[in-house]
Scaffold this motif. Structure first.
Motif, PDB file in Angstrom:
ATOM      1  N   GLU A   1      94.284   8.947  62.974  1.00  0.00           N
ATOM      2  CA  GLU A   1      95.521   9.587  63.414  1.00  0.00           C
ATOM      3  C   GLU A   1      96.067   8.871  64.649  1.00  0.00           C
ATOM      4  O   GLU A   1      95.316   8.429  65.514  1.00  0.00           O
ATOM      5  CB  GLU A   1      95.264  11.061  63.719  1.00  0.00           C
ATOM      6  CG  GLU A   1      94.819  11.869  62.499  1.00  0.00           C
ATOM      7  CD  GLU A   1      94.514  13.303  62.848  1.00  0.00           C
ATOM      8  OE1 GLU A   1      94.671  13.661  64.038  1.00  0.00           O
ATOM      9  OE2 GLU A   1      94.096  14.056  61.951  1.00  0.00           O
ATOM     10  N   GLU A   2      97.366   8.736  64.726  1.00  0.00           N
ATOM     11  CA  GLU A   2      98.067   8.111  65.848  1.00  0.00           C
ATOM     12  C   GLU A   2      97.614   6.666  66.074  1.00  0.00           C
ATOM     13  O   GLU A   2      97.592   6.163  67.197  1.00  0.00           O
ATOM     14  CB  GLU A   2      97.870   8.926  67.136  1.00  0.00           C
ATOM     15  CG  GLU A   2      98.401  10.358  67.027  1.00  0.00           C
ATOM     16  CD  GLU A   2      98.218  11.130  68.325  1.00  0.00           C
ATOM     17  OE1 GLU A   2      97.642  10.562  69.268  1.00  0.00           O
ATOM     18  OE2 GLU A   2      98.668  12.292  68.381  1.00  0.00           O
ATOM     19  N   ALA A   3      97.237   5.973  64.984  1.00  0.00           N
ATOM     20  CA  ALA A   3      96.849   4.568  65.089  1.00  0.00           C
ATOM     21  C   ALA A   3      98.086   3.692  65.224  1.00  0.00           C
ATOM     22  O   ALA A   3      99.192   4.071  64.807  1.00  0.00           O
ATOM     23  CB  ALA A   3      96.060   4.146  63.855  1.00  0.00           C
ATOM     24  N   VAL A   4      97.918   2.521  65.826  1.00  0.00           N
ATOM     25  CA  VAL A   4      99.026   1.574  65.963  1.00  0.00           C
ATOM     26  C   VAL A   4      99.328   0.981  64.585  1.00  0.00           C
ATOM     27  O   VAL A   4      98.454   0.361  63.972  1.00  0.00           O
ATOM     28  CB  VAL A   4      98.662   0.440  66.944  1.00  0.00           C
ATOM     29  CG1 VAL A   4      99.778  -0.589  67.007  1.00  0.00           C
ATOM     30  CG2 VAL A   4      98.363   1.007  68.325  1.00  0.00           C
TER      31      VAL A   4
ATOM     32  N   VAL B   1      98.617   1.399  58.069  1.00  0.00           N
ATOM     33  CA  VAL B   1      97.667   1.960  59.027  1.00  0.00           C
ATOM     34  C   VAL B   1      96.281   1.445  58.652  1.00  0.00           C
ATOM     35  O   VAL B   1      95.705   1.872  57.653  1.00  0.00           O
ATOM     36  CB  VAL B   1      97.695   3.500  59.013  1.00  0.00           C
ATOM     37  CG1 VAL B   1      96.665   4.063  59.990  1.00  0.00           C
ATOM     38  CG2 VAL B   1      99.089   4.005  59.361  1.00  0.00           C
TER      39      VAL B   1
ATOM     40  N   LYS C   1      89.050   6.543  60.647  1.00  0.00           N
ATOM     41  CA  LYS C   1      88.599   7.560  61.597  1.00  0.00           C
ATOM     42  C   LYS C   1      87.263   7.203  62.223  1.00  0.00           C
ATOM     43  O   LYS C   1      86.939   7.645  63.311  1.00  0.00           O
ATOM     44  CB  LYS C   1      88.486   8.916  60.894  1.00  0.00           C
ATOM     45  CG  LYS C   1      89.819   9.629  60.722  1.00  0.00           C
ATOM     46  CD  LYS C   1      89.603  11.018  60.156  1.00  0.00           C
ATOM     47  CE  LYS C   1      90.917  11.788  60.085  1.00  0.00           C
ATOM     48  NZ  LYS C   1      90.742  13.151  59.526  1.00  0.00           N
TER      49      LYS C   1
END
Length: 555
Positions: A157-160, A144, A148
């Motif tokens: 959060e919810e990164a590709v 990741v 942020k």
């Protein structure tokens, strides 16, 4: 990995909690002892010390495992039965305004610490093993990379998650102590065997010149920043733990100071306000321009012995990066030789690779070995398309100043990888040095690292006698923590982290008032006598050919 579970290799066996009646002027001190049959090394000791500091301290945290100055680790050898056992003693010194968050209850409450210690050691050993296994860089699949934002080091959060293009995907193997394998994170890209062999799959950046291209906000600089962090071991949960790269960031630093540095590969005759000309062979200034500051950063990186340059076009001086044909035609006497023309020579002669984020100048496609495109945070290999475009647009290149084909000049000499020594100290300001360090790509991360850089420079100038090899010797001792205690360097600054040797050197070379010595052994010619004569003959032939054409045009 649960089937491989066994007793942890690092066990917390003794805890000495601080005296609750400590006077206000007294630091909290926490001592505990860890035993292990594995022989501790610098990586293990730093991981144990840093992880334990995070477990107990309420102080500011950053994601990089360096040596936390608020404590020290030492080890001694003992025997239990027929086995050799190493006892590691961790002492944490916490200032009164940042007391340790001590757990309550009997010693079993330290089980969480024991698990964290083993996980951090396993992770750091794997990160260091990957760093040794690659020449340029490696990015594990599933990492990741986005943060942020707002200066935060926490993962978005919810990164590709990162995924390597198939053409550049590699699986690397690192050997770890078998007892540590069970503490590695459970990820699809990490496959571990009971024997301790760990296979990690991801993108291996090949040697040479690598471009990272793509539209804005698609992840180009995010990938580069992750590579910049790859020189450090990172804590669990950072998302970039298994992104490794022993690289050094280069950017424009208008106004930085430079002392007696040879910039001749990039800088030739410069005009002065007095009407005289200044060469680049012994360049000094208190206020470098964008181009001369970048040239200084590159030459200092070579001097430090870096393996990879990491460059972002957005933070670079345009005239140092490239000059197109129209500008060459308009300005026929240019004092700056762009990095574009030297980058292949640097690779061929010095074996230093370059990774560059590119968004606006397609001339760089002519010198690239590998071209990556970031699209919606997905990484694509577009090297073949880039080469095709280069062939279409770059045919018919002419000679540049008679010194080689445009974009591919030979490197004029080789640098002995030795840091210059100090000739005069002068008067310098810690505040000014800290300000200058905020613009140094090589000093990456939290303020704790910058504070550590300032502490190292002050200790060097205060404690070391200025003799031959004093700088190089000091850098080696701090890097290995041999013959010098970090607490002696950092003093009472509990939140200063131990920097790398490259960061200390970068800070030293930017300290205002320093005058560096010129070392004649620093420059070694890269051409043989026969090659020199051949070059001189070719230059003479070019002169005669030019005269012949002039005479023919003027009968």
């Amino acid at each position: 990995m649960s089937s491989m579970a066994s007793s942890p290799p690092f066990r917390v066996v003794e805890v000495d909690q601080p005296n609750s009646l400590a006077l206000p002027s007294t630091d909290h001190i926490l001592n505990f002892t860890v035993t292990t049959e594995l022989e501790p090394n610098s990586i293990i000791l730093e991981a144990l010390l840093d992880c334990s500091a995070r477990h107990f301290s309420k102080g500011p945290a950053h994601p990089f495992v360096l040596n936390w100055s608020g404590g020290e680790a030492s080890y001694s050898k003992g025997f239990e039965g027929d086995d050799s056992v190493w006892s590691v003693k961790i002492s944490l010194n916490c200032p009164m305004n940042c007391p340790p968050a001590l757990p309550s209850g009997p010693p079993p409450s330290f089980n969480g610490l024991e698990k964290s210690l083993n996980e951090q050691v396993a992770s750091c050993l794997l990160q260091s093993g990957l760093r040794k296994a690659v020449e340029v860089a490696f990015v594990m699949n599933g990492s990741v990379l986005p943060r942020k934002g707002g200066g935060s080091h926490e993962p978005m959060e919810e990164a590709v998650p990162f995924s390597s293009p198939p053409s550049l995907e590699k699986t690397l193997t690192v050997s770890l102590p078998p007892s540590l394998v069970q503490f590695l994170p459970s990820k699809p890209s990490i496959i571990a065997s009971k024997s301790g062999d760990v296979k990690v799959t991801g993108l291996e950046v090949p040697p040479g010149v690598t471009l990272i291209v793509g539209s804005g906000y698609h992840g180009k600089s995010t990938l580069l920043r992750a590579l910049m962090s790859g020189c450090y071991n990172k804590v669990a949960g950072d998302g970039r733990e298994f992104v490794v790269c022993d690289g050094f960031g280069v950017r424009s630093e208008d106004g930085r100071g430079v002392s007696r540095l040879d910039l001749s590969p990039f800088v030739k005759d410069l005009p002065t306000s007095g009407g005289e000309r200044m060469t680049g062979e012994e360049f000094s200034t208190g206020e470098a321009s964008g181009s001369t500051s970048m040239a200084s950063n590159v030459m200092e990186g070579i001097e430090m012995g870096v393996k990879t340059f990491l460059v972002d076009e957005d933070t670079s001086a345009a005239n140092f990066m490239a000059r197109d044909g129209r500008m060459r035609a308009l300005v026929d006497e240019e004092s700056i030789t762009p990095l574009l023309y030297r980058v292949n020579g640097i690779r061929n002669s010095l074996r230093i690779s370059t990774v560059l984020v590119l968004g606006g100048n397609g001339d760089w496609l002519d010198v690239a070995d590998t071209t990556l495109m970031m699209k919606n945070y997905n990484c694509l290999d577009v090297s073949e398309k880039a080469r095709s475009i280069s062939r279409t647009f770059s045919h018919g290149h002419v000679q540049y100043g008679g010194r080689g084909v445009v974009h591919r000049l030979d490197w004029p000499f080789q640098k002995v990888r030795r840091i210059r020594d100090i000739e005069e100290i002068g008067d310098g300001s810690d505040a000014r040095l800290t300000e200058d360090l905020t613009r140094v790509e090589g000093v990456f991360g939290a303020d704790a690292i910058k504070r550590g850089c300032v502490a190292c420079v002050n200790y060097l100038l205060r404690k070391e006698s200025l003799a031959e090899n004093v700088v190089e010797g000091f850098l080696e001792r701090v890097e290995k923590l041999e013959g010098v205690r970090w607490r002696d360097i950092a003093g009472d600054d509990f939140f200063a982290s131990r920097p790398r040797r490259e960061e200390i050197a970068a800070a030293l070379l930017r300290r205002r008032g320093l005058r560096m010595a010129v070392d004649v052994r620093q420059v070694v010619t890269g051409e043989t006598e026969e090659e020199k004569k051949k070059r001189e003959r070719e230059a003479m032939l070019q002169v005669w050919e030019k005269r012949r054409k002039t005479n023919n045009n003027n009968p």
